[in-house]
Write a protein that holds these residues in place. Structure first.
Motif, mmCIF file in Angstrom:
data_model
loop_
_atom_site.group_PDB
_atom_site.id
_atom_site.type_symbol
_atom_site.label_atom_id
_atom_site.label_comp_id
_atom_site.label_asym_id
_atom_site.label_seq_id
_atom_site.Cartn_x
_atom_site.Cartn_y
_atom_site.Cartn_z
ATOM 1 N N LEU A 1 -11.485 65.690 15.544
ATOM 2 C CA LEU A 1 -12.750 65.169 15.024
ATOM 3 C C LEU A 1 -13.314 66.123 13.994
ATOM 4 O O LEU A 1 -13.114 67.322 14.106
ATOM 5 N N PRO A 2 -14.010 65.659 13.013
ATOM 6 C CA PRO A 2 -14.349 64.262 12.724
ATOM 7 C C PRO A 2 -13.172 63.509 12.110
ATOM 8 O O PRO A 2 -12.295 64.103 11.489
ATOM 9 N N THR B 1 -12.287 59.502 10.163
ATOM 10 C CA THR B 1 -12.802 58.248 9.608
ATOM 11 C C THR B 1 -11.673 57.231 9.574
ATOM 12 O O THR B 1 -10.596 57.509 9.059
ATOM 13 N N VAL C 1 -16.084 58.882 13.250
ATOM 14 C CA VAL C 1 -16.169 59.411 14.608
ATOM 15 C C VAL C 1 -16.344 60.922 14.527
ATOM 16 O O VAL C 1 -15.620 61.594 13.797
ATOM 17 N N ASP C 2 -17.299 61.426 15.297
ATOM 18 C CA ASP C 2 -17.498 62.871 15.374
ATOM 19 C C ASP C 2 -17.803 63.257 16.817
ATOM 20 O O ASP C 2 -17.749 62.421 17.718
ATOM 21 N N VAL D 1 -20.206 57.708 17.285
ATOM 22 C CA VAL D 1 -19.496 56.841 16.345
ATOM 23 C C VAL D 1 -20.510 56.212 15.392
ATOM 24 O O VAL D 1 -21.560 55.742 15.822
ATOM 25 N N TRP E 1 -21.920 58.400 22.214
ATOM 26 C CA TRP E 1 -20.749 58.081 23.040
ATOM 27 C C TRP E 1 -21.144 57.297 24.293
ATOM 28 O O TRP E 1 -20.418 56.405 24.730
ATOM 29 N N LEU F 1 -9.367 55.294 18.907
ATOM 30 C CA LEU F 1 -10.798 55.167 19.183
ATOM 31 C C LEU F 1 -11.042 54.895 20.659
ATOM 32 O O LEU F 1 -11.963 55.446 21.269
ATOM 33 N N LEU G 1 -10.607 58.130 22.585
ATOM 34 C CA LEU G 1 -11.782 58.982 22.389
ATOM 35 C C LEU G 1 -12.963 58.478 23.212
ATOM 36 O O LEU G 1 -13.687 59.269 23.824
ATOM 37 N N ALA G 2 -13.152 57.162 23.251
ATOM 38 C CA ALA G 2 -14.249 56.587 24.031
ATOM 39 C C ALA G 2 -14.056 56.836 25.518
ATOM 40 O O ALA G 2 -15.017 57.106 26.239
#
Length: 161
Positions: free
Chosen positions: A10-11, A13, A79-80, A84, A97, A143, A146-147
């Motif tokens: 991260l970050p 895109t 995303v960082d 998001v 998040w 994604l 990450l979530a």
């Protein structure tokens, strides 16, 4: 891809790069064509001549077309560490998040949909199948992972699709 080692740095895109390049290239080319036509139109007075307003109309039309294509090339998902940011055609929304419950990309979906903690769904047009199905699947999985690690998706009993 749920292991922490497999997570992207991260970050990051996510955006349909080829689509963006094509749209902006076509927009630029059309703007140039309209401007050249405006310059090359016959001037003077009398029948068949074009005045300044006519020429400006050509340039304005080129600018309008370019503007529409810029808006169409805008979607992305940033995303960082904190969350998001979803940028769609005309709307930008920042999500923490904890607000992100699930990341969905089902067969036939044009782009990723995000299920949110408030019970709504948000389209994330920055990850779209039209720009390449395999890439969209990879981006959606990244994604989703990450979530799961960072958000409340790990606590959601429904799981992910």
């Amino acid at each position: 891809m749920s292991a922490t080692a497999d997570l992207p740095e991260l970050p990051i895109t996510f955006r349909p790069r080829r689509t963006r390049v094509v749209l902006l290239s076509i927009g630029t080319a059309l703007l140039v064509v309209f401007a050249v036509i405006a310059v090359l139109l016959p001037g003077g007075s009398g029948s068949g001549s074009w005045n300044v307003a006519d020429r400006l109309t050509f340039v304005g039309t080129g600018l309008l077309i370019f503007g529409v294509l810029v808006v169409l090339s805008r979607p992305k998902v940033m995303v960082d560490q904190a969350g998001v940011t979803v940028v769609n055609l005309t709307v930008k929304r920042r999500l923490e998040w904890a607000e992100l419950i699930r990341v969905n990309l089902r067969a036939g979906d044009p782009w990723v949909y995000l299920d949110l903690a408030d019970g709504t769904t948000l389209a994330a047009m920055g990850i779209q199948t039209g720009a390449g199905k395999a890439q969209a699947i990879r981006d959606a999985r990244a994604l989703r992972a990450l979530a799961e690690v960072r958000g409340s998706a790990a606590e959601d009993p429904r799981g992910t699709d």
